[in-house]
Motif scaffolding. Sequence first.
Motif, PDB file in Angstrom:
ATOM      1  N   THR A  58       0.809  -1.298  -0.284  1.00  0.00           N
ATOM      2  CA  THR A  58       0.146  -0.169  -0.169  1.00  0.00           C
ATOM      3  C   THR A  58       1.161   1.708   0.002  1.00  0.00           C
ATOM      4  O   THR A  58       1.840   1.381   1.196  1.00  0.00           O
ATOM      5  N   GLN A  59       0.480   2.154  -0.763  1.00  0.00           N
ATOM      6  CA  GLN A  59       1.658   3.325  -0.961  1.00  0.00           C
ATOM      7  C   GLN A  59       3.243   3.111  -1.843  1.00  0.00           C
ATOM      8  O   GLN A  59       3.430   3.642  -1.177  1.00  0.00           O
ATOM      9  N   LEU A  60       3.550   1.973  -1.910  1.00  0.00           N
ATOM     10  CA  LEU A  60       4.165   1.261  -2.238  1.00  0.00           C
ATOM     11  C   LEU A  60       5.411   2.640  -2.972  1.00  0.00           C
ATOM     12  O   LEU A  60       6.464   3.329  -2.643  1.00  0.00           O
ATOM     13  N   ILE A  61       4.150   3.343  -3.659  1.00  0.00           N
ATOM     14  CA  ILE A  61       4.838   4.513  -4.272  1.00  0.00           C
ATOM     15  C   ILE A  61       4.964   5.791  -3.929  1.00  0.00           C
ATOM     16  O   ILE A  61       3.556   5.996  -3.294  1.00  0.00           O
ATOM     17  N   ASN A  62       5.550   6.430  -3.131  1.00  0.00           N
ATOM     18  CA  ASN A  62       5.174   7.163  -2.592  1.00  0.00           C
ATOM     19  C   ASN A  62       6.727   8.277  -2.895  1.00  0.00           C
ATOM     20  O   ASN A  62       6.930   8.369  -3.552  1.00  0.00           O
ATOM     21  N   ALA A  63       6.646  10.357  -1.693  1.00  0.00           N
ATOM     22  CA  ALA A  63       7.341  10.848  -2.190  1.00  0.00           C
ATOM     23  C   ALA A  63       9.176  10.272  -1.820  1.00  0.00           C
ATOM     24  O   ALA A  63       9.568  10.409  -2.480  1.00  0.00           O
ATOM     25  N   ASP A  64       9.193   9.210  -1.643  1.00  0.00           N
ATOM     26  CA  ASP A  64      10.656   9.159  -0.776  1.00  0.00           C
ATOM     27  C   ASP A  64      10.697   8.509  -1.872  1.00  0.00           C
ATOM     28  O   ASP A  64      12.088   8.683  -2.799  1.00  0.00           O
ATOM     29  N   THR A  65       9.833   6.968  -2.988  1.00  0.00           N
ATOM     30  CA  THR A  65      10.125   6.359  -3.966  1.00  0.00           C
ATOM     31  C   THR A  65      10.071   6.918  -5.032  1.00  0.00           C
ATOM     32  O   THR A  65      10.775   6.408  -6.238  1.00  0.00           O
ATOM     33  N   LEU A  66       8.926   8.088  -4.953  1.00  0.00           N
ATOM     34  CA  LEU A  66       9.344   8.484  -6.387  1.00  0.00           C
ATOM     35  C   LEU A  66      10.814   9.401  -6.947  1.00  0.00           C
ATOM     36  O   LEU A  66      10.896   9.771  -7.866  1.00  0.00           O
ATOM     37  N   ALA A  67      11.018  10.459  -5.640  1.00  0.00           N
ATOM     38  CA  ALA A  67      11.932  10.755  -5.218  1.00  0.00           C
ATOM     39  C   ALA A  67      13.180   9.652  -5.790  1.00  0.00           C
ATOM     40  O   ALA A  67      14.938  10.480  -6.261  1.00  0.00           O
ATOM     41  N   ALA A  68      13.224   8.512  -5.526  1.00  0.00           N
ATOM     42  CA  ALA A  68      14.335   8.103  -6.163  1.00  0.00           C
ATOM     43  C   ALA A  68      14.799   7.164  -7.491  1.00  0.00           C
ATOM     44  O   ALA A  68      15.393   6.610  -7.661  1.00  0.00           O
ATOM     45  N   MET A  69      13.174   7.346  -7.720  1.00  0.00           N
ATOM     46  CA  MET A  69      12.818   7.269  -9.542  1.00  0.00           C
ATOM     47  C   MET A  69      13.956   8.321 -10.548  1.00  0.00           C
ATOM     48  O   MET A  69      14.402   9.219 -10.017  1.00  0.00           O
ATOM     49  N   ARG A  70      14.196   8.203 -11.581  1.00  0.00           N
ATOM     50  CA  ARG A  70      15.871   8.660 -12.184  1.00  0.00           C
ATOM     51  C   ARG A  70      14.757   9.431 -12.490  1.00  0.00           C
ATOM     52  O   ARG A  70      13.575   9.301 -13.413  1.00  0.00           O
ATOM     53  N   PRO A  71      15.226  10.997 -12.038  1.00  0.00           N
ATOM     54  CA  PRO A  71      14.424  11.822 -12.685  1.00  0.00           C
ATOM     55  C   PRO A  71      14.143  12.256 -14.671  1.00  0.00           C
ATOM     56  O   PRO A  71      14.822  11.765 -15.268  1.00  0.00           O
ATOM     57  N   GLY A  72      13.388  12.764 -14.980  1.00  0.00           N
ATOM     58  CA  GLY A  72      12.600  11.953 -16.342  1.00  0.00           C
ATOM     59  C   GLY A  72      11.939  11.100 -16.569  1.00  0.00           C
ATOM     60  O   GLY A  72      11.288  10.772 -17.879  1.00  0.00           O
ATOM     61  N   SER A  73      11.668  10.294 -16.210  1.00  0.00           N
ATOM     62  CA  SER A  73      11.561   8.534 -16.104  1.00  0.00           C
ATOM     63  C   SER A  73       9.820   8.541 -16.374  1.00  0.00           C
ATOM     64  O   SER A  73       9.457   9.816 -15.627  1.00  0.00           O
ATOM     65  N   VAL A  74       8.870   7.336 -16.475  1.00  0.00           N
ATOM     66  CA  VAL A  74       7.787   7.355 -16.433  1.00  0.00           C
ATOM     67  C   VAL A  74       7.033   6.276 -15.726  1.00  0.00           C
ATOM     68  O   VAL A  74       8.230   5.145 -15.733  1.00  0.00           O
ATOM     69  N   LEU A  75       6.247   6.405 -14.876  1.00  0.00           N
ATOM     70  CA  LEU A  75       5.111   5.166 -14.537  1.00  0.00           C
ATOM     71  C   LEU A  75       4.112   5.032 -14.784  1.00  0.00           C
ATOM     72  O   LEU A  75       3.763   5.030 -14.885  1.00  0.00           O
ATOM     73  N   ILE A  76       3.849   3.800 -14.670  1.00  0.00           N
ATOM     74  CA  ILE A  76       2.208   3.589 -14.891  1.00  0.00           C
ATOM     75  C   ILE A  76       2.045   1.845 -13.982  1.00  0.00           C
ATOM     76  O   ILE A  76       3.164   1.169 -13.737  1.00  0.00           O
ATOM     77  N   ASN A  77       0.755   2.199 -13.809  1.00  0.00           N
ATOM     78  CA  ASN A  77       0.129   1.180 -12.445  1.00  0.00           C
ATOM     79  C   ASN A  77      -1.433   0.525 -13.360  1.00  0.00           C
ATOM     80  O   ASN A  77      -2.181   1.239 -13.886  1.00  0.00           O
ATOM     81  N   THR A  78      -1.077  -0.503 -13.891  1.00  0.00           N
ATOM     82  CA  THR A  78      -2.049  -0.962 -14.562  1.00  0.00           C
ATOM     83  C   THR A  78      -3.106  -2.300 -13.840  1.00  0.00           C
ATOM     84  O   THR A  78      -3.526  -3.135 -13.620  1.00  0.00           O
ATOM     85  N   SER A  79      -2.184  -1.834 -12.516  1.00  0.00           N
ATOM     86  CA  SER A  79      -2.195  -3.058 -11.160  1.00  0.00           C
ATOM     87  C   SER A  79      -3.382  -2.817 -10.005  1.00  0.00           C
ATOM     88  O   SER A  79      -4.751  -3.018 -10.128  1.00  0.00           O
ATOM     89  N   ARG A  80      -2.931  -1.977  -8.695  1.00  0.00           N
ATOM     90  CA  ARG A  80      -3.897  -1.739  -8.191  1.00  0.00           C
ATOM     91  C   ARG A  80      -3.813  -0.074  -7.900  1.00  0.00           C
ATOM     92  O   ARG A  80      -2.907   0.550  -7.547  1.00  0.00           O
ATOM     93  N   GLY A  81      -4.912   0.989  -7.271  1.00  0.00           N
ATOM     94  CA  GLY A  81      -4.304   2.035  -7.167  1.00  0.00           C
ATOM     95  C   GLY A  81      -4.044   2.783  -6.028  1.00  0.00           C
ATOM     96  O   GLY A  81      -3.564   3.679  -6.062  1.00  0.00           O
TER      97      GLY A  81
END
Length: 328
Positions: free
Chosen positions: A209-232
């Motif tokens: 739950t909320q695995l993708i949060n402010a901290d993990t988003l900041a850890a992503m490569r700048p300019g990258s793309v995120l796709i979620n087709t699993s669960r909101g």
Amino acid sequence: MHTFYVSDPIHPDVLDELNTLGQVHLGYGENAVPYALISDQVDAVLLRAERFDREKIQASPRLRIIARHGVGSDNVDISAATEAGVFVTVTPGSNSRAVAEHVFALLLALARKVPYGAWETAAGRWDEAKANMNGFELHGKTLGLLGFGNIARMVLSIAQGFGMKALVHDPFVEPSVIGAAGALPASRDEVLAESDVVSLHLPLTEETTQLINADTLAAMRPGSVLINTSRGGLIDEPALVAALTGGHLAAAALDVVQGESVDMKNPLPHSGLPIGGLPNLIVTPHVGGQSSEAFLAAGTGALAAIRQVLAGEHPAHALNTVPAPAYK
């Protein structure tokens, strides 16, 4: 005569066959019947998006099975169903190909700014659209997969056709299996930091739950793309909006939103996502698995489970165990 309830549209061939088995009430369309009006008559439910909670189950004394049209079960109270002697089944694999292809429909739309270009061109702004549609190619980019189930493996196969490299993190899959599929096993942090595109393929659990949060988003490569087709619920949506508006992420595409946990049939008012105001965000209404082929496969699988239970058999792909004395 048996009585059935179908919550949302299904393949017409499946609906025709279900009609040969008894009386069918539909929870959608012009002649929709609220479940509460027929709950005391229903033997089986063929369920898509509608929430099926303890109250509905306890109001259904004849109910034997809730047959999910798909693989998720977030909208069913399985504990309540088990207590009431009601099977809950799913149709694994029925829509895997459709979801995997939808991942790339979303990714290509983001990469080449298709929604923006189509909208601007339709509005007569050909030159403006042309000047602002410099996208990126998938070839040579790194795809990061969090989760490596059936859908993710199909996504990997498609990505390889585009010439993409892949990093995969799934603690429940042996690294040798990931390597044999042509990807590199990686930690979650490595996937986030080194991928141009991150695609989520995870169940919604307490841990995710909320695995993708402010901290993990900041850890992503700048300019990258995120796709979620699993669960909101995998994404902290306000944090995602901040990452998009602040420029840390180039774009994101969601086929699922948090609001579905409140109202699966009308989730957008409960999500608060500024869909119209973010040109680098695409949201589709949980349609990844909605191909004609997947609809037929999922409906056929759900119908098969209903037939098994009506015959007094244990259904395939049951998520719970109902003891024999509990059969009605």
